[in-house]
Write a protein that holds these residues in place. Structure first.
Motif, mmCIF file in Angstrom:
data_model
loop_
_atom_site.group_PDB
_atom_site.id
_atom_site.type_symbol
_atom_site.label_atom_id
_atom_site.label_comp_id
_atom_site.label_asym_id
_atom_site.label_seq_id
_atom_site.Cartn_x
_atom_site.Cartn_y
_atom_site.Cartn_z
ATOM 1 N N HIS A 182 100.299 71.127 62.337
ATOM 2 C CA HIS A 182 101.091 69.927 62.068
ATOM 3 C C HIS A 182 101.948 70.116 60.818
ATOM 4 O O HIS A 182 101.991 69.259 59.946
ATOM 5 C CB HIS A 182 100.165 68.722 61.890
ATOM 6 N N ALA A 183 102.652 71.246 60.764
ATOM 7 C CA ALA A 183 103.361 71.617 59.539
ATOM 8 C C ALA A 183 104.587 70.766 59.254
ATOM 9 O O ALA A 183 104.931 70.541 58.094
ATOM 10 C CB ALA A 183 103.760 73.089 59.597
ATOM 11 N N THR A 184 105.290 70.302 60.298
ATOM 12 C CA THR A 184 106.560 69.637 60.067
ATOM 13 C C THR A 184 106.671 68.316 60.832
ATOM 14 O O THR A 184 105.910 68.059 61.776
ATOM 15 C CB THR A 184 107.754 70.526 60.494
ATOM 16 N N ASN A 185 107.650 67.517 60.424
ATOM 17 C CA ASN A 185 107.919 66.234 61.084
ATOM 18 C C ASN A 185 109.204 66.280 61.905
ATOM 19 O O ASN A 185 109.801 65.257 62.203
ATOM 20 C CB ASN A 185 107.995 65.105 60.052
ATOM 21 N N HIS A 186 109.644 67.463 62.300
ATOM 22 C CA HIS A 186 110.894 67.622 63.034
ATOM 23 C C HIS A 186 110.786 67.058 64.455
ATOM 24 O O HIS A 186 109.775 67.223 65.129
ATOM 25 C CB HIS A 186 111.283 69.100 63.145
ATOM 26 N N GLY A 238 101.994 68.017 52.984
ATOM 27 C CA GLY A 238 101.602 69.061 52.044
ATOM 28 C C GLY A 238 101.202 70.384 52.666
ATOM 29 O O GLY A 238 101.077 71.396 51.958
ATOM 30 N N ILE A 239 101.004 70.421 53.978
ATOM 31 C CA ILE A 239 100.451 71.621 54.594
ATOM 32 C C ILE A 239 101.482 72.738 54.759
ATOM 33 O O ILE A 239 101.154 73.919 54.617
ATOM 34 C CB ILE A 239 99.773 71.271 55.937
ATOM 35 N N GLU A 240 102.735 72.403 55.032
ATOM 36 C CA GLU A 240 103.729 73.471 55.147
ATOM 37 C C GLU A 240 103.864 74.259 53.842
ATOM 38 O O GLU A 240 103.740 75.497 53.854
ATOM 39 C CB GLU A 240 105.088 72.928 55.582
ATOM 40 N N PRO A 241 104.101 73.611 52.686
ATOM 41 C CA PRO A 241 104.207 74.403 51.457
ATOM 42 C C PRO A 241 102.902 75.100 51.078
ATOM 43 O O PRO A 241 102.927 76.218 50.540
ATOM 44 C CB PRO A 241 104.627 73.381 50.397
ATOM 45 N N LEU A 242 101.765 74.479 51.381
ATOM 46 C CA LEU A 242 100.494 75.134 51.071
ATOM 47 C C LEU A 242 100.308 76.387 51.919
ATOM 48 O O LEU A 242 99.880 77.434 51.419
ATOM 49 C CB LEU A 242 99.337 74.161 51.300
ATOM 50 N N THR A 243 100.649 76.304 53.200
ATOM 51 C CA THR A 243 100.517 77.464 54.081
ATOM 52 C C THR A 243 101.461 78.577 53.648
ATOM 53 O O THR A 243 101.082 79.756 53.611
ATOM 54 C CB THR A 243 100.805 77.055 55.538
ATOM 55 N N ARG A 244 102.699 78.218 53.323
ATOM 56 C CA ARG A 244 103.654 79.240 52.868
ATOM 57 C C ARG A 244 103.145 79.930 51.597
ATOM 58 O O ARG A 244 103.239 81.166 51.468
ATOM 59 C CB ARG A 244 105.015 78.602 52.600
ATOM 60 N N HIS A 301 94.993 71.794 57.591
ATOM 61 C CA HIS A 301 95.401 70.431 57.919
ATOM 62 C C HIS A 301 95.253 69.565 56.669
ATOM 63 O O HIS A 301 94.679 69.992 55.658
ATOM 64 C CB HIS A 301 94.511 69.856 59.031
ATOM 65 N N SER A 302 95.748 68.332 56.754
ATOM 66 C CA SER A 302 95.522 67.371 55.671
ATOM 67 C C SER A 302 95.238 65.997 56.266
ATOM 68 O O SER A 302 95.603 65.714 57.403
ATOM 69 C CB SER A 302 96.720 67.317 54.718
ATOM 70 N N TYR A 303 94.568 65.147 55.479
ATOM 71 C CA TYR A 303 94.201 63.814 55.952
ATOM 72 C C TYR A 303 94.480 62.766 54.875
ATOM 73 O O TYR A 303 94.621 63.083 53.695
ATOM 74 C CB TYR A 303 92.729 63.754 56.383
ATOM 75 N N THR A 304 94.574 61.537 55.308
ATOM 76 C CA THR A 304 94.928 60.439 54.413
ATOM 77 C C THR A 304 93.780 60.121 53.453
ATOM 78 O O THR A 304 92.608 60.285 53.798
ATOM 79 C CB THR A 304 95.274 59.177 55.210
ATOM 80 N N PRO A 305 94.096 59.642 52.241
ATOM 81 C CA PRO A 305 93.042 59.315 51.270
ATOM 82 C C PRO A 305 92.236 58.068 51.631
ATOM 83 O O PRO A 305 91.198 57.823 51.031
ATOM 84 C CB PRO A 305 93.813 59.121 49.964
ATOM 85 N N ALA A 346 100.498 66.490 47.651
ATOM 86 C CA ALA A 346 101.733 65.772 47.982
ATOM 87 C C ALA A 346 102.925 66.211 47.132
ATOM 88 O O ALA A 346 104.044 65.786 47.389
ATOM 89 C CB ALA A 346 101.515 64.261 47.826
ATOM 90 N N ASP A 347 102.696 67.049 46.126
ATOM 91 C CA ASP A 347 103.807 67.534 45.304
ATOM 92 C C ASP A 347 103.582 69.007 44.966
ATOM 93 O O ASP A 347 102.539 69.591 45.304
ATOM 94 C CB ASP A 347 103.970 66.701 44.030
ATOM 95 N N GLU A 348 104.562 69.612 44.313
ATOM 96 C CA GLU A 348 104.500 71.050 44.021
ATOM 97 C C GLU A 348 103.294 71.400 43.153
ATOM 98 O O GLU A 348 102.652 72.440 43.369
ATOM 99 C CB GLU A 348 105.782 71.498 43.332
ATOM 100 N N ALA A 349 103.000 70.555 42.185
ATOM 101 C CA ALA A 349 101.871 70.843 41.293
ATOM 102 C C ALA A 349 100.556 70.838 42.063
ATOM 103 O O ALA A 349 99.683 71.692 41.846
ATOM 104 C CB ALA A 349 101.828 69.823 40.157
#
Length: 269
Positions: A24-28, A52-58, A146-150, A224-227
């Motif tokens: 589920h990397a992108t919302n395209h 957050g998963i696309e940048p984390l995977t990359r 994957h990622s899930y909601t808080p 959710a962010d670069e950091a």
């Protein structure tokens, strides 16, 4: 790097023995579908992709030097982490949001999305796993991100990360232990979801074939962010590296599924 409208393959050392996946990397959504009748705001939510998963995977693929396969279509169009016969493969309502572009939907359009998006993605996953097996001369280790909601329906989810699995715990236990070793996060074991799902990506490519694997979920607010992505890449990279160095996680070993018997005929390519 191999990029198609359906998937993206990140290059890496196929002989390293490790494959990363991001269903589920992108919302395209392809242009011909518009926004499926939804407002733009819907595509910033978890219903459209794993935040957050696309940048984390990359980041992890680059740091570890291993290949990764990422989908390039929103789960709102069709969910690659569902079996072809799963009625939730195309969602008509997702977390309270009605998806006009999915309801009503003809049988022909349903099948078109399977053949045009779902199957090509899974063919790419199969091909990368096979290439890693051939290059390394052993069973690959497959780690799905994957990622899930808080929170869900107003109830907070306390876990910072979670490991989901069916019955093959070979990679699961060392992954959970590695995450817990720092002492600063709470790790869910098949929480907030159960990892036994007939026909999903891990079932199809790992459970049915005896490939060692684990599915890792990270809470979305933490990446959710670069950091946040950088912090979790720092946390995960050495853990993944240690798992991949374990010879026991490169052996084929078939385990029965809690979902029931495996199909007698192969899953469509």
């Amino acid at each position: 790097m191999n990029v198609s409208p359906v998937f993206e393959i990140l290059d890496g050392r196929f002989d390293a023995g490790l494959v990363l996946l991001a269903d589920h990397a992108t919302n395209h959504v392809p242009e011909q579908y518009g926004r499926l009748g939804l407002p733009d705001s819907a595509f910033g939510r978890h219903i459209a992709y794993d935040i957050g998963i696309e940048p984390l995977t990359r980041t992890l693929a680059a740091r570890l030097g291993v290949p990764a396969v990422m989908s390039r279509f929103s789960r709102l169009l069709i969910d690659p982490n569902r079996g072809e016969d799963d009625p939730t493969i195309i969602m008509r309502i997702s977390d309270g949001a009605i998806v006009p572009g999915n309801h009503p939907i003809t049988a022909e359009e349903w099948q078109h999305r399977i053949e045009t998006y779902h199957r090509p993605y899974h063919r790419a996953v199969s091909e990368v796993i096979a290439k890693v097996a051939e290059a390394s001369g052993k069973a690959p280790l497959v780690l799905s991100l994957h990622s899930y909601t808080p929170a869900w329906k107003g109830v907070p989810r306390p876990w910072h990360a979670a490991v989901l699995w069916d019955t093959d715990e070979r990679a699961v236990r060392p992954l959970i232990n590695g995450l817990e070793a720092s002492g600063d996060i709470l790790v869910g074991d098949n929480e907030p979801y159960d990892g036994a799902l007939k026909g999903d990506t891990m079932y199809r490519h790992c459970m049915m074939t005896g490939v060692p694997h684990a599915l890792l979920e990270v809470r979305q607010d933490l990446i959710a962010d670069e950091a946040g992505v950088a912090s979790w890449a720092d946390r995960l990279a050495p853990i993944f590296d240690r798992l991949n160095a374990d010879p026991k996680l490169h052996e084929y070993q078939l385990h029965a599924s809690r979902t029931g018997p495996y199909p007698s005929t192969p899953v469509a390519p």
